[in-house]
Design a protein around this motif. Structure first.
Motif, PDB file in Angstrom:
ATOM      1  N   UNK A 123      35.548 -25.386   8.788  1.00 11.47           N
ATOM      2  CA  UNK A 123      34.151 -24.595   8.568  1.00 11.47           C
ATOM      3  C   UNK A 123      33.943 -23.529   9.721  1.00 11.47           C
ATOM      4  N   UNK A 124      34.389 -23.824  10.809  1.00 11.29           N
ATOM      5  CA  UNK A 124      34.321 -22.870  11.877  1.00 11.29           C
ATOM      6  C   UNK A 124      35.156 -21.597  11.620  1.00 11.29           C
ATOM      7  N   UNK A 125      36.470 -21.881  11.143  1.00 12.30           N
ATOM      8  CA  UNK A 125      37.286 -20.766  10.771  1.00 12.30           C
ATOM      9  C   UNK A 125      36.772 -19.931   9.810  1.00 12.30           C
ATOM     10  N   UNK A 126      36.255 -20.503   8.726  1.00 11.68           N
ATOM     11  CA  UNK A 126      35.757 -19.784   7.536  1.00 11.68           C
ATOM     12  C   UNK A 126      34.498 -18.929   8.027  1.00 11.68           C
ATOM     13  N   UNK A 127      33.671 -19.635   8.456  1.00 11.35           N
ATOM     14  CA  UNK A 127      32.107 -18.933   8.608  1.00 11.35           C
ATOM     15  C   UNK A 127      32.080 -18.345   9.700  1.00 11.35           C
ATOM     16  N   UNK A 128      32.734 -18.592  10.787  1.00  9.46           N
ATOM     17  CA  UNK A 128      32.462 -17.980  12.281  1.00  9.46           C
ATOM     18  C   UNK A 128      33.388 -17.096  12.736  1.00  9.46           C
ATOM     19  N   UNK A 129      34.929 -17.481  12.188  1.00  8.58           N
ATOM     20  CA  UNK A 129      35.959 -16.574  12.805  1.00  8.58           C
ATOM     21  C   UNK A 129      36.640 -15.516  11.603  1.00  8.58           C
ATOM     22  N   UNK A 130      36.462 -15.788  10.593  1.00  8.25           N
ATOM     23  CA  UNK A 130      36.964 -15.038   9.517  1.00  8.25           C
ATOM     24  C   UNK A 130      38.398 -15.327   9.180  1.00  8.25           C
ATOM     25  N   UNK A 131      38.824 -16.487   9.403  1.00 10.09           N
ATOM     26  CA  UNK A 131      40.097 -16.933   9.179  1.00 10.09           C
ATOM     27  C   UNK A 131      40.265 -17.087   7.665  1.00 10.09           C
ATOM     28  N   UNK A 132      41.717 -16.724   7.249  1.00 10.18           N
ATOM     29  CA  UNK A 132      41.921 -17.254   5.913  1.00 10.18           C
ATOM     30  C   UNK A 132      42.089 -18.940   5.844  1.00 10.18           C
TER      31      UNK A 132
END
Length: 224
Positions: free
Chosen positions: A130-139
């Motif tokens: 969730x953090x990677x997706x919403x806050x970090x712009x990770x794939x």
């Protein structure tokens, strides 16, 4: 997720249907965690897959506005909608960045969550995705990128990668979604307490805490 016991209260079982792509699922996660901390009631949480956009490609070419318009929102609705979501996230300490967010098919991400459960790290993986997706712009839809996130948690990257490439847990993801249909779940987040009580949406912490207290009282237990 567990809390330090202040009495002989037994953990309340909570099953959560959630999608990695769902902003309210992340916001609801924080509100539920606040409720657990406030109530002092231990919980045993298990996450279950629910795909809001199962037909989305692995690499969606478009902005957040493009995505929401595909989902049925008009261009005039998108700006206030995103502002409301970002504001709600900020209230619980989250920092959503829709300028860098990458939309993708979430099936592989859900498979990784199921794999992490076999490593007894499911909740950590949910948070990381969730953090990677919403806050970090990770794939969070490609095997290699997902394996990197597993490694960041100290998990075996190669085993995670093999599980993803083999679709080792695709049946588990499908079973979660079949169960959601049986329960009549049409949106997420959706919380099922002790297999009996359903609560829909990112409710206020007080609402979650009240449900936890009621269940404890029904068991004849007390929190010190």
């Amino acid at each position: 997720m567990t809390t330090e016991r202040t009495s002989e209260v037994s953990p309340v079982k909570v099953d959560v249907w959630s999608d990695i792509a769902c902003p309210w699922c992340y916001i609801g996660k924080r509100k539920f965690e606040q409720a657990v901390a406030q109530s002092g009631i231990p919980v045993q949480v298990e996450y279950h897959a629910f795909e809001l956009a199962p037909d989305l490609p692995q690499d969606f070419e478009g902005s957040e506005q493009d995505y929401l318009e595909i989902r049925g929102f008009s261009a005039d609705q998108v700006r206030p909608l995103l502002a409301r979501i970002v504001g709600a996230a900020s209230e619980v300490g989250l920092h959503f960045d829709y300028d860098i967010l990458l939309h993708t098919n979430m099936n592989k991400g859900h498979q990784l969550i199921r794999w992490a459960k076999t490593q007894e790290r499911q909740l950590d993986m949910v948070e990381r995705l969730l953090a990677a997706h919403f806050e970090e712009g990770r794939h969070v839809g490609r095997d290699e990128d997902l394996a990197d996130l597993a490694a960041e948690l100290g998990l075996d990257r190669e085993d995670a990668l093999a599980a993803l490439r083999d679709d080792r847990h695709v049946d588990d993801v499908q079973a979660d979604q079949a169960r959601a249909r049986q329960l009549g779940i049409q949106g997420v987040p959706f919380y099922v307490f002790e297999g009996q009580y359903g609560v829909s949406g990112a409710q206020d912490p007080s609402t979650f805490a009240d449900v936890l207290r009621q269940l404890v009282e029904q068991k004849g237990e007390e929190v010190a």
